[in-house]
Each structure stands twice: as structure tokens, then as C-alpha cells.
Design a protein around this motif. Structure first.
Motif, short mmCIF file in Angstrom:
data_model
loop_
_atom_site.label_atom_id
_atom_site.label_comp_id
_atom_site.label_asym_id
_atom_site.label_seq_id
_atom_site.Cartn_x
_atom_site.Cartn_y
_atom_site.Cartn_z
N TRP A 117 0.83 -1.19 0.00
CA TRP A 117 0.00 0.00 0.00
C TRP A 117 0.88 1.24 0.00
O TRP A 117 1.83 1.33 0.75
CB TRP A 117 -0.87 -0.01 1.26
CG TRP A 117 -1.93 1.03 1.31
CD1 TRP A 117 -1.87 2.22 1.99
CD2 TRP A 117 -3.23 0.99 0.70
NE1 TRP A 117 -3.04 2.91 1.83
CE2 TRP A 117 -3.89 2.18 1.04
CE3 TRP A 117 -3.88 0.07 -0.10
CZ2 TRP A 117 -5.18 2.48 0.62
CZ3 TRP A 117 -5.16 0.36 -0.52
CH2 TRP A 117 -5.80 1.54 -0.17
N SER B 158 -8.68 6.55 2.41
CA SER B 158 -9.09 5.89 3.64
C SER B 158 -9.06 4.39 3.43
O SER B 158 -9.19 3.90 2.30
CB SER B 158 -10.49 6.34 4.07
OG SER B 158 -11.44 5.97 3.12
N LEU B 159 -8.86 3.68 4.52
CA LEU B 159 -8.82 2.22 4.44
C LEU B 159 -10.23 1.65 4.46
O LEU B 159 -11.10 2.16 5.15
CB LEU B 159 -8.00 1.66 5.60
CG LEU B 159 -6.53 2.05 5.59
CD1 LEU B 159 -5.84 1.49 6.81
CD2 LEU B 159 -5.85 1.58 4.33
N PHE C 61 -9.88 -3.49 7.45
CA PHE C 61 -8.44 -3.43 7.21
C PHE C 61 -7.79 -2.40 8.12
O PHE C 61 -8.41 -1.42 8.53
CB PHE C 61 -8.14 -3.06 5.76
CG PHE C 61 -8.40 -4.16 4.79
CD1 PHE C 61 -7.41 -5.07 4.46
CD2 PHE C 61 -9.65 -4.31 4.22
CE1 PHE C 61 -7.65 -6.09 3.57
CE2 PHE C 61 -9.91 -5.33 3.33
CZ PHE C 61 -8.90 -6.23 3.00
N GLY D 219 -3.81 -0.29 8.47
CA GLY D 219 -2.61 0.03 7.70
C GLY D 219 -1.39 0.05 8.59
O GLY D 219 -1.45 0.45 9.73
N SER E 82 -9.69 1.29 9.99
CA SER E 82 -10.65 1.45 8.90
C SER E 82 -11.26 2.84 8.91
O SER E 82 -11.71 3.33 9.93
CB SER E 82 -11.76 0.42 9.01
OG SER E 82 -11.22 -0.87 8.91
N ARG F 38 -7.35 8.25 7.77
CA ARG F 38 -6.48 8.75 6.70
C ARG F 38 -5.22 9.34 7.30
O ARG F 38 -5.28 10.02 8.33
CB ARG F 38 -7.18 9.86 5.91
CG ARG F 38 -8.43 9.42 5.20
CD ARG F 38 -9.15 10.63 4.61
NE ARG F 38 -10.41 10.27 4.01
CZ ARG F 38 -10.57 10.04 2.70
NH1 ARG F 38 -9.56 10.13 1.88
NH2 ARG F 38 -11.75 9.71 2.24
N ILE G 61 -1.46 -2.97 3.89
CA ILE G 61 -2.73 -3.04 4.59
C ILE G 61 -2.93 -4.50 4.96
O ILE G 61 -2.51 -5.40 4.24
CB ILE G 61 -3.91 -2.47 3.77
CG1 ILE G 61 -4.04 -3.17 2.43
CG2 ILE G 61 -3.77 -0.98 3.62
CD1 ILE G 61 -5.30 -2.77 1.66
#
Length: 134
Positions: A7, A30-31, A35, A37, A85, A88, A110
């Protein structure tokens, strides 16, 4: 084993001139739900000196967590920073009268959130009842 996918959180060149303190220079996608990151490789390189930035997480609910000090010179090697999740990552101007130019590369993976996966799979196996019952 948790599934991981490469990612790129943020990658690009950004101008600090004429930006107010608190201006977001760059923001990651955003995830997706389920998930998290993990930033494993990073570099912030001032190609032209002048100013400072910091990194922060904009949470899904609107709150903000600044997780670095102000960078005024090159910074590399940040790792193991996780976000959830809907969150950002942001690069934010943190000094007035900045004039520099920075190259930013924040990369990692991710991962599927194991708890979220278990709950999602369990929900798929719950039988539906007719009517308004449980």
C-alpha cells in the motif's frame, strides 16, 4: 497468517509556500472496513529548505492524532504506525511563512483485521428469522 497487501499511503512532491499552519498538503485514501494500515517505509525529503510539516491521522469520526514532531529537515525510517478502517494519514504544514518543497513517500501494507474478519464471517452464518423476531 494475516493477509497483507502492499500500500502506498502518500507519494508526491508538495510546495509549502503560501500555506497556512494546519493546511493539509497531502492525504491518503481511507482504508476499507476490515483493514488496518502499517507504515513500514517512509521518507520526507526537503528538496528546498524552509518550513516544517508533521504527520497526523484523521480518524473516521473526525478526531485528529498528531503522531510526529515537526520535521524541518529530512526524515526517514518511520515504521509500525497503524491506522484503522476509515482513517487517513495526512501531511500538514506546521510553521508560518514556510517556503520549502518536500518529497513525501509513505509506504507499507494493509492487513485484514482478524477480529473484523471473524465478526464478518460469523454474521454471514447467523440465520435470518422471519418477521420481527430475533
Amino acid at each position: 497468517m494475516v493477509d497483507e497487501y502492499p500500500w502506498s499511503f502518500i507519494s508526491g512532491t508538495y510546495q509549502l509556500a503560501n500555506k497556512a499552519v494546519g493546511t493539509v498538503l497531502a492525504e491518503s485514501d481511507s482504508l476499507a472496513p476490515g483493514f488496518i494500515g502499517v507504515m513500514r517505509d517512509s521518507s520526507i525529503v526537503f528538496t528546498t529548505a524552509g518550513g516544517a510539516v508533521n504527520l497526523r491521522i484523521l480518524h473516521r469520526g473526525g478526531g485528529v492524532t498528531i503522531f510526529t514532531d515537526n520535521f524541518v529537515t529530512n526524515a526517514t525510517g518511520l515504521s509500525a504506525i497503524m491506522n484503522g478502517s476509515g482513517d487517513r494519514l495526512q501531511v500538514v504544514v506546521s510553521t508560518q511563512n514556510a517556503s520549502g518543497v518536500i518529497d513525501v513517500n509513505l509506504h507499507g501494507v494493509i492487513q485484514e483485521n482478524v477480529t473484523g474478519k471473524i465478526l464478518r464471517l460469523a454474521a454471514m452464518n447467523i440465520p435470518m428469522m422471519e418477521g420481527n423476531g430475533i
